[in-house]
Structure formats: C-alpha cells, structure tokens
Write an enzyme that holds these catalytic residues in place. Structure first.
Site, short mmCIF file in Angstrom:
data_model
loop_
_atom_site.label_atom_id
_atom_site.label_comp_id
_atom_site.label_asym_id
_atom_site.label_seq_id
_atom_site.Cartn_x
_atom_site.Cartn_y
_atom_site.Cartn_z
N SER A 50 3.78 -1.96 10.41
CA SER A 50 5.22 -2.01 10.62
C SER A 50 5.84 -3.35 10.24
O SER A 50 6.77 -3.84 10.91
CB SER A 50 5.57 -1.64 12.07
OG SER A 50 5.16 -0.30 12.34
N GLU A 103 -6.70 4.83 7.74
CA GLU A 103 -6.46 6.23 7.39
C GLU A 103 -7.67 6.81 6.66
O GLU A 103 -8.01 7.98 6.84
CB GLU A 103 -5.17 6.35 6.56
CG GLU A 103 -3.94 6.12 7.45
CD GLU A 103 -2.72 5.56 6.77
OE1 GLU A 103 -2.65 5.56 5.52
OE2 GLU A 103 -1.81 5.09 7.49
N ASN A 151 0.87 -1.18 0.00
CA ASN A 151 0.00 0.00 0.00
C ASN A 151 0.90 1.22 0.00
O ASN A 151 1.51 1.55 1.02
CB ASN A 151 -0.89 -0.03 1.25
CG ASN A 151 -1.68 1.27 1.42
OD1 ASN A 151 -1.74 2.09 0.50
ND2 ASN A 151 -2.28 1.44 2.59
N HIS A 203 -9.38 1.11 4.96
CA HIS A 203 -8.10 1.37 5.63
C HIS A 203 -8.33 2.38 6.77
O HIS A 203 -9.13 3.31 6.64
CB HIS A 203 -7.08 1.93 4.64
CG HIS A 203 -5.70 1.92 5.20
ND1 HIS A 203 -5.26 2.90 6.07
CD2 HIS A 203 -4.68 1.04 5.06
CE1 HIS A 203 -4.01 2.61 6.43
NE2 HIS A 203 -3.63 1.49 5.83
N GLU A 257 -5.06 -4.78 10.62
CA GLU A 257 -4.06 -3.74 10.82
C GLU A 257 -4.36 -2.95 12.09
O GLU A 257 -5.14 -1.99 12.06
CB GLU A 257 -4.06 -2.76 9.63
CG GLU A 257 -3.73 -3.39 8.30
CD GLU A 257 -3.18 -2.36 7.33
OE1 GLU A 257 -2.08 -2.59 6.83
OE2 GLU A 257 -3.84 -1.33 7.09
N LYS A 271 0.13 4.28 -0.23
CA LYS A 271 -0.45 5.49 0.39
C LYS A 271 -0.20 6.69 -0.53
O LYS A 271 -0.28 6.55 -1.74
CB LYS A 271 0.12 5.68 1.80
CG LYS A 271 -0.01 4.39 2.63
CD LYS A 271 0.29 4.58 4.09
CE LYS A 271 0.06 3.24 4.81
NZ LYS A 271 0.20 3.35 6.25
N GLY A 319 2.89 2.35 10.79
CA GLY A 319 3.87 3.43 10.64
C GLY A 319 4.57 3.82 11.92
O GLY A 319 5.22 4.86 11.98
#
Ligand code: 13P
Length: 256
Positions: A213, A96, A9, A94, A166, A11, A172
């Site tokens: 991560s 985000e 991904n 996701h 996730e 992003k 991250g």
C-alpha cells in the site's frame, strides 16, 4: 551509499498494448531522477515489447517470476535463460506466488540461485501474514524466510540481490505499515539476519525495499527512514502520475 530503487510490480494488470503505451508515457516523466533506480515489472507477455519501448531510457525492466531450470518439460513456466538480455531484475518469492502457486522456501532458494547464475538480479520478497504479525512472530518468520532464500548464496552475490519487505496484511489493503515499523523490521530483523550471515559491511550494503500500500501520500514516510532503500509498489505503479510522484518523493527524501 545505497542507491534507492523503486520497482513497479504490475501483477496481472495491463494488456500488451496498454503496457507499451504506459511506459512510453512513463519514461519521459522519470527521466530526471537519475539518483533513483526505476524499474517496471510487467506480465511475461509484455516483457519483450516493454523492453524494446524502454531501450535508450533509464527505466529498467524486471520479470515477476522465474523457474530454476534452464529449460525443460515445465508447462507454463519461464526459464532464466529466456529472461537473459530481456530483463535486469526478477521478483522472487512474492507472497502471491507463495500463496497461489504454492512456492516453498526451497523453491525460492532454487530460483534465487538460478537467477544469479544467469545474470539476473533477484528482488527477493519476504513478509509475514496478519496472523503471524498479531502473534508476535514477525521477526522470527521474516528472518527465517531470508535465511532459507539465501541458503548457499555467497557474500559476493549479495551485491546483486535486492530484498523487499512486504507484510502480507499491507498488500493491496490500504493498511500500510508505519514507516517506523517497516524500518525496524528492515533495519533490525532483515539487516540483522544479513549481519549474522555475511557480516555488517555486506548487511549495510544490501538494498532493502518496503512494499504494501505504498502511495504518493505515504512515500516520504518510508524514504525518510534510514534503513529503507525504496519501494516495491503494486497499485500505485499502474498510474503514470503516481509512479512519477513516488520516484520524485524518493529522490527528494534521499537527497539524490
Ligand atoms: P500494493 O502496492 O498494491 O499494496 O502491492 C504491493 C505489492 O505486492 C508489490 O509487490
């Protein structure tokens, strides 16, 4: 046996030329691991050029989101019809997009249905926040996200859905979930929920990734777990060498 799937991904990283250069270098590096499904998810502007550059290679393309309507007055949005023929996968839900675009469980359910209706395969992302994790709410929350996203989805359709667990606190941050913890949520909570919804043979056949991560150094820990079928990778998927090592580690650990 469930075929492992590693998806990058990207992003909001990589311009169009950077994306094309990257996959030209990446594809030959991934050519020999045919037992692992390999997917890159660039930004929308790079999708067509990346898909063209990857033609004839085993690396597949995914989008990072999709709208549920076939077309319409939805400024800034991308319809499933526009992704048809361009991508095989689409990331939906996701964290985000849930956080910054305020996507609700209901939106995500509509998107999953629309993707399937237009022949796109959802990579459905779920995961709890740090606060929920520390309050011991992970199982209930993640189970609820899975149920809401799959509301009205038939057992037959589950063959075309990948789920990605996730945990938000691991994305991250370099603070990845242990293999054991990820396996317990994936195998216990997520497959458990799928068993309740569709029965155990469907639950055992759905591929479920871990994300958060993931790096070459911890990939083997995840892929050594019986219920983890691959990874949805952010940062490490932006480097050719790291991406290649992730795929290699998956192939080795799963013996494919
Ligand atoms: P990182 O691998 O950078 O933690 O990102 C994970 C992720 O959000 C993939 O969708």
């Amino acid at each position: 046996m469930r075929t492992p799937i590693i998806a990058g991904n990207w992003k909001m990283y990589k311009t169009l030329p950077e994306s094309v250069d990257f996959v030209r270098e990446l594809a030959p590096r991934l050519a020999s691991f045919s037992g692992v499904e390999r997917v890159v998810c660039p930004t929308f502007v790079a999708l067509a050029a990346v898909a063209e550059a990857l033609k004839g290679t085993p690396v597949k393309v995914g989008a990072q989101n999709v709208h549920w309507e076939a077309q319409g007055a939805f400024t800034s949005q991308i319809a499933p019809t526009m992704l048809q023929g361009l991508v095989e996968y689409v990331i939906i839900g996701h964290s985000e997009a849930r956080a910054y675009l305020h996507e609700t469980d209901e939106d995500i359910n509509r998107k999953v249905k629309a993707a399937l209706a237009y022949g796109l395969k959802p990579i459905l992302a779920v995961g709890e926040s740090l606060v929920q994790n520390e309050a011991g709410e992970t199982e209930q929350f993640v189970g609820g996200q899975v149920r809401a996203a799959l509301d009205g989805i038939s057992a037959e359709n589950m063959a075309n859905i990948v789920i990605a667990y996730e945990p938000i606190w691991a994305i991250g941050t370099g603070k990845n979930a242990s293999g054991e913890l990820a396996n317990s949520i994936i195998g216990g909570t997520i497959r458990g929920t799928l068993t309740q919804l569709y029965g155990s043979s469907v639950a055992q056949s759905v591929r479920i990734q871990y994300g958060g991560s993931v790096k070459p150094g911890n990939m083997a820990e995840y892929m050594g777990q019986p219920d983890i079928d691959g990874a949805l990778v952010g940062g490490a998927s932006l480097k050719v060498e790291d991406f290649a090592q992730l795929v290699e580690a998956a192939a080795k650990a799963k013996g494919v």
